[in-house]
Design an enzyme around this catalytic site. Structure first.
Site, PDB file in Angstrom:
ATOM      1  CG  HIS A  63       7.099  54.013   9.149  1.00 38.29           C
ATOM      2  ND1 HIS A  63       7.936  53.309   8.316  1.00 38.29           N
ATOM      3  CD2 HIS A  63       7.733  54.065  10.358  1.00 38.29           C
ATOM      4  CE1 HIS A  63       9.033  52.950   8.971  1.00 38.29           C
ATOM      5  NE2 HIS A  63       8.933  53.384  10.212  1.00 38.29           N
ATOM      6  CG  ASP A 175      12.173  50.707  11.061  1.00 33.33           C
ATOM      7  OD1 ASP A 175      11.084  51.315  11.152  1.00 33.33           O
ATOM      8  OD2 ASP A 175      13.265  51.283  10.986  1.00 33.33           O
ATOM      9  CD  GLU A 207       9.685  56.820  10.187  1.00 32.95           C
ATOM     10  OE1 GLU A 207      10.079  57.140  11.325  1.00 32.95           O
ATOM     11  OE2 GLU A 207      10.331  56.027   9.451  1.00 32.95           O
ATOM     12  CD  GLU A 208      12.696  53.929   7.854  1.00 38.26           C
ATOM     13  OE1 GLU A 208      13.616  54.697   8.193  1.00 38.26           O
ATOM     14  OE2 GLU A 208      12.359  52.938   8.530  1.00 38.26           O
ATOM     15  CG  ASP A 230       8.839  53.613  14.196  1.00 35.94           C
ATOM     16  OD1 ASP A 230       9.338  52.556  13.777  1.00 35.94           O
ATOM     17  OD2 ASP A 230       8.915  54.683  13.578  1.00 35.94           O
TER      18      ASP A 230
END
Length: 344
Positions: A63, A175, A207-208, A230
């Site tokens: 992501h 991330d 994604e978050e 990830d």
């Protein structure tokens, strides 16, 4: 193989919160176009890069978005209140620099909670951890100028340089830009080769805030196998018991067994463990109590997809000092490339 860590620095320092991944997407498109047979962007902004191969369709998902904020209010004095886009621990937000991405240009400001400074506060006030809603941004500009230049809905990102400390790199947005980087480096390693799988490298959005980009891209790609890339927790630092480490920095790529969003396909877990041992690639098994990856969306696509996550151990996740180890990144690239070349 030698990895291009200048690319990782560039990716992590490029801003892109959920729903506003434009700048990251532009850099990803630039990097992947020479490496694949075709590339497109879908309605949610996912980058879908296709490298033709011999076998089943494999979707690789990393992501592009990072946690951040949107402006939700501009007050009469020119201070900004924020709406989080992603999960923050308020303890990590004190006295941070931020960038407000206004329509007519970026504005640098400082983020602090409301309240009195230490010189004036009571002992009880000093012990209190403010809630996210108490934080505000100060742009250091007159109120009328702030009100003219900043709108409700403007994105806000944390500002931090990424540093190469030798064996590790530290900065914001590892991330999941570390996995975006890993996926690009894997595509580089496949240059001039025909994979054993029909490879769809997908750089996902949002994604978050709920794995949203992976939902739509997996529906469109119709993969037969899904591999999310990830970061995961490396809680190998003072203050946490050994059994809560999840993974440890520098001890290899994580092969996920389960997390809060998915249980990895057992056949894929066995395949990757056996392959890592065969190729002498350092790895560690990962069980993550909470949180999830794009694998949780991929495995639910259409009639279901066998899925797994390969993880990069990361210290201090969801802070501006997220830290990854070069050896773990290299192990991740090597394991993924070996799998895609059919060496399992």
């Amino acid at each position: 193989m030698a990895l291009d860590y200048t690319l990782l620095k560039e990716l992590t320092e490029t801003p892109g919160i959920p729903g506003w991944e434009d700048r990251v997407r532009a850099r990803v498109l630039e990097a992947v176009k020479p490496l694949v047979d075709e590339v497109r962007t879908d309605a949610l902004g996912n980058v879908i890069a296709h490298k033709r191969g011999r076998g089943p369709r494999v979707m690789l998902a990393a992501h592009m978005d990072e946690i951040g904020f949107y402006v939700r209010h501009v007050d009469a004095r020119g201070f900004l209140r924020l709406q989080p886009a992603g999960g923050f621990d308020a303890r990590n937000l004190f006295a941070r620099q931020v960038v407000v991405h206004a329509r007519e240009g970026d504005l640098v400001g400082v983020l602090n909670p409301g309240g009195r400074p230490i010189h004036l506060s009571t002992p009880e006030e000093r012990k209190k951890v403010p809630e996210i809603r108490e934080f505000f941004v100060d742009l250091g500009l007159p109120a009328d100028e702030v009100q003219a230049r900043v709108r409700v809905g403007d994105p806000v990102t944390l500002r931090q340089e990424t540093l190469d400390l030798g064996r590790v790199l530290t900065g914001k947005a590892m991330d999941d830009r570390a996995s975006v980087f890993l996926l690009i480096e894997a595509l580089k390693a496949l240059a001039g080769k025909t994979p054993a799988y029909d490879v769809y490298a997908v750089f996902t959005t949002q994604e978050e805030v709920g794995l949203r980009g992976a939902v739509t891209s997996a529906y469109g790609v119709e993969p037969e196998i899904g591999i999310a890339l990830d970061v995961t927790l490396a809680v190998d630092t003072p203050g946490a018991p050994e059994e809560e480490a999840v993974t440890r920095l520098g001890e290899g790529v994580g092969i996920k067994v389960m997390d809060g969003a998915s249980i990895s396909d057992r056949r894929l877990v066995t395949t990757f463990v056996d392959l890592a041992e065969k190729k002498k690639i350092p790895y560690q098994m990962e069980v993550l109590p909470l949180g999830g990856t794009d694998a949780g969306a991929i495995q639910r696509a259409r009639a279901g997809v066998p899925a797994i996550t390969l993880s990069i151990p990361t210290r201090y996740i969801h802070t501006v000092t997220e830290t990854v180890h070069k050896a773990d990144l290299e192990a991740g690239v090597n394991l993924l490339v070996a799998y895609l070349l059919g060496e399992a």
